[in-house]
Design a protein around this motif. Structure first.
Motif, PDB file in Angstrom:
ATOM      1  N   LYS A  14       2.220  -9.092   2.717  1.00  0.00           N
ATOM      2  CA  LYS A  14       2.865  -9.047   1.398  1.00  0.00           C
ATOM      3  C   LYS A  14       2.712  -7.658   0.781  1.00  0.00           C
ATOM      4  O   LYS A  14       1.716  -6.962   1.002  1.00  0.00           O
ATOM      5  CB  LYS A  14       2.240 -10.076   0.457  1.00  0.00           C
ATOM      6  CG  LYS A  14       2.300 -11.501   0.960  1.00  0.00           C
ATOM      7  CD  LYS A  14       3.679 -12.043   0.789  1.00  0.00           C
ATOM      8  CE  LYS A  14       3.710 -13.506   1.177  1.00  0.00           C
ATOM      9  NZ  LYS A  14       5.037 -14.023   1.286  1.00  0.00           N
ATOM     10  N   GLN A  15       3.687  -7.284  -0.017  1.00  0.00           N
ATOM     11  CA  GLN A  15       3.619  -6.011  -0.731  1.00  0.00           C
ATOM     12  C   GLN A  15       2.412  -5.964  -1.663  1.00  0.00           C
ATOM     13  O   GLN A  15       1.817  -4.902  -1.854  1.00  0.00           O
ATOM     14  CB  GLN A  15       4.903  -5.767  -1.513  1.00  0.00           C
ATOM     15  CG  GLN A  15       6.101  -5.503  -0.639  1.00  0.00           C
ATOM     16  CD  GLN A  15       7.370  -5.276  -1.430  1.00  0.00           C
ATOM     17  OE1 GLN A  15       7.335  -4.855  -2.578  1.00  0.00           O
ATOM     18  NE2 GLN A  15       8.508  -5.551  -0.814  1.00  0.00           N
ATOM     19  N   GLY A  23      -4.595   0.794  -3.761  1.00  0.00           N
ATOM     20  CA  GLY A  23      -4.965   1.033  -5.148  1.00  0.00           C
ATOM     21  C   GLY A  23      -3.770   1.418  -5.998  1.00  0.00           C
ATOM     22  O   GLY A  23      -3.888   2.179  -6.962  1.00  0.00           O
ATOM     23  N   LYS A  24      -2.595   0.907  -5.613  1.00  0.00           N
ATOM     24  CA  LYS A  24      -1.352   1.184  -6.340  1.00  0.00           C
ATOM     25  C   LYS A  24      -0.826  -0.111  -6.936  1.00  0.00           C
ATOM     26  O   LYS A  24      -1.237  -1.196  -6.567  1.00  0.00           O
ATOM     27  CB  LYS A  24      -0.287   1.757  -5.390  1.00  0.00           C
ATOM     28  CG  LYS A  24      -0.688   3.004  -4.660  1.00  0.00           C
ATOM     29  CD  LYS A  24      -0.641   4.188  -5.553  1.00  0.00           C
ATOM     30  CE  LYS A  24      -0.979   5.462  -4.800  1.00  0.00           C
ATOM     31  NZ  LYS A  24      -1.145   6.595  -5.670  1.00  0.00           N
ATOM     32  N   SER A  25       0.119   0.002  -7.835  1.00  0.00           N
ATOM     33  CA  SER A  25       0.719  -1.188  -8.432  1.00  0.00           C
ATOM     34  C   SER A  25       1.745  -1.796  -7.470  1.00  0.00           C
ATOM     35  O   SER A  25       2.305  -1.105  -6.619  1.00  0.00           O
ATOM     36  CB  SER A  25       1.410  -0.835  -9.750  1.00  0.00           C
ATOM     37  OG  SER A  25       2.540  -0.023  -9.492  1.00  0.00           O
ATOM     38  N   PHE A  26       1.993  -3.088  -7.652  1.00  0.00           N
ATOM     39  CA  PHE A  26       3.023  -3.760  -6.865  1.00  0.00           C
ATOM     40  C   PHE A  26       4.371  -3.072  -7.085  1.00  0.00           C
ATOM     41  O   PHE A  26       5.129  -2.871  -6.134  1.00  0.00           O
ATOM     42  CB  PHE A  26       3.133  -5.240  -7.242  1.00  0.00           C
ATOM     43  CG  PHE A  26       4.368  -5.886  -6.696  1.00  0.00           C
ATOM     44  CD1 PHE A  26       4.428  -6.295  -5.381  1.00  0.00           C
ATOM     45  CD2 PHE A  26       5.493  -6.047  -7.497  1.00  0.00           C
ATOM     46  CE1 PHE A  26       5.589  -6.865  -4.867  1.00  0.00           C
ATOM     47  CE2 PHE A  26       6.654  -6.617  -6.996  1.00  0.00           C
ATOM     48  CZ  PHE A  26       6.697  -7.027  -5.675  1.00  0.00           C
ATOM     49  N   SER A  27       4.669  -2.705  -8.315  1.00  0.00           N
ATOM     50  CA  SER A  27       5.970  -2.102  -8.606  1.00  0.00           C
ATOM     51  C   SER A  27       6.162  -0.779  -7.863  1.00  0.00           C
ATOM     52  O   SER A  27       7.283  -0.458  -7.437  1.00  0.00           O
ATOM     53  CB  SER A  27       6.186  -1.924 -10.105  1.00  0.00           C
ATOM     54  OG  SER A  27       5.218  -1.071 -10.642  1.00  0.00           O
ATOM     55  N   MET A  28       5.082  -0.035  -7.667  1.00  0.00           N
ATOM     56  CA  MET A  28       5.172   1.229  -6.925  1.00  0.00           C
ATOM     57  C   MET A  28       5.461   0.948  -5.452  1.00  0.00           C
ATOM     58  O   MET A  28       6.362   1.568  -4.856  1.00  0.00           O
ATOM     59  CB  MET A  28       3.875   2.026  -7.058  1.00  0.00           C
ATOM     60  CG  MET A  28       3.924   3.368  -6.370  1.00  0.00           C
ATOM     61  SD  MET A  28       5.084   4.539  -7.096  1.00  0.00           S
ATOM     62  CE  MET A  28       4.264   4.920  -8.615  1.00  0.00           C
ATOM     63  N   ILE A  29       4.756   0.007  -4.856  1.00  0.00           N
ATOM     64  CA  ILE A  29       4.983  -0.343  -3.453  1.00  0.00           C
ATOM     65  C   ILE A  29       6.382  -0.916  -3.275  1.00  0.00           C
ATOM     66  O   ILE A  29       7.080  -0.603  -2.308  1.00  0.00           O
ATOM     67  CB  ILE A  29       3.913  -1.347  -2.959  1.00  0.00           C
ATOM     68  CG1 ILE A  29       2.510  -0.747  -3.077  1.00  0.00           C
ATOM     69  CG2 ILE A  29       4.196  -1.780  -1.526  1.00  0.00           C
ATOM     70  CD1 ILE A  29       2.303   0.584  -2.405  1.00  0.00           C
ATOM     71  N   ALA A  33       9.378   0.248  -0.812  1.00  0.00           N
ATOM     72  CA  ALA A  33       9.998  -0.699   0.124  1.00  0.00           C
ATOM     73  C   ALA A  33      11.497  -0.853  -0.110  1.00  0.00           C
ATOM     74  O   ALA A  33      12.232  -1.190   0.818  1.00  0.00           O
ATOM     75  CB  ALA A  33       9.308  -2.056   0.028  1.00  0.00           C
ATOM     76  N   CYS A  34      11.946  -0.584  -1.314  1.00  0.00           N
ATOM     77  CA  CYS A  34      13.374  -0.730  -1.641  1.00  0.00           C
ATOM     78  C   CYS A  34      14.096   0.613  -1.727  1.00  0.00           C
ATOM     79  O   CYS A  34      15.230   0.692  -2.208  1.00  0.00           O
ATOM     80  CB  CYS A  34      13.523  -1.482  -2.966  1.00  0.00           C
ATOM     81  SG  CYS A  34      12.958  -3.184  -2.856  1.00  0.00           S
ATOM     82  N   ASN A  35      13.432   1.672  -1.275  1.00  0.00           N
ATOM     83  CA  ASN A  35      14.011   3.033  -1.264  1.00  0.00           C
ATOM     84  C   ASN A  35      14.369   3.581  -2.640  1.00  0.00           C
ATOM     85  O   ASN A  35      15.247   4.422  -2.763  1.00  0.00           O
ATOM     86  CB  ASN A  35      15.240   3.100  -0.352  1.00  0.00           C
ATOM     87  CG  ASN A  35      14.868   3.091   1.104  1.00  0.00           C
ATOM     88  OD1 ASN A  35      13.835   3.620   1.491  1.00  0.00           O
ATOM     89  ND2 ASN A  35      15.697   2.467   1.906  1.00  0.00           N
TER      90      ASN A  35
END
Length: 57
Positions: A14-15, A23-29, A33-35
């Motif tokens: 999972k993202q 140590g990053k936010s989900f929104s950053m990952i 992942a969505c370019n």
């Protein structure tokens, strides 16, 4: 398809898990992942290490 997203799906990861490992936010990952954004080289190599893939492919 984005390679990060592809590897996550192949490995059943999972993202949110990757975000925690980095140590990053989900929104950053999700942006990677969505370019919508591109990780810098240092982070790209760290993602490759965590996902156990060759960063040059």
């Amino acid at each position: 398809m984005n390679r990060i997203k592809e590897v996550l799906e192949e490995k059943g990861i999972k993202q949110t898990w990757l975000a925690e490992q980095l140590g990053k936010s989900f929104s950053m990952i999700n942006a990677y992942a969505c370019n919508r954004r591109q990780p810098n080289l240092e982070l790209l190599f760290e993602i490759a290490r965590i996902l156990q893939v060759n960063p040059k492919i």
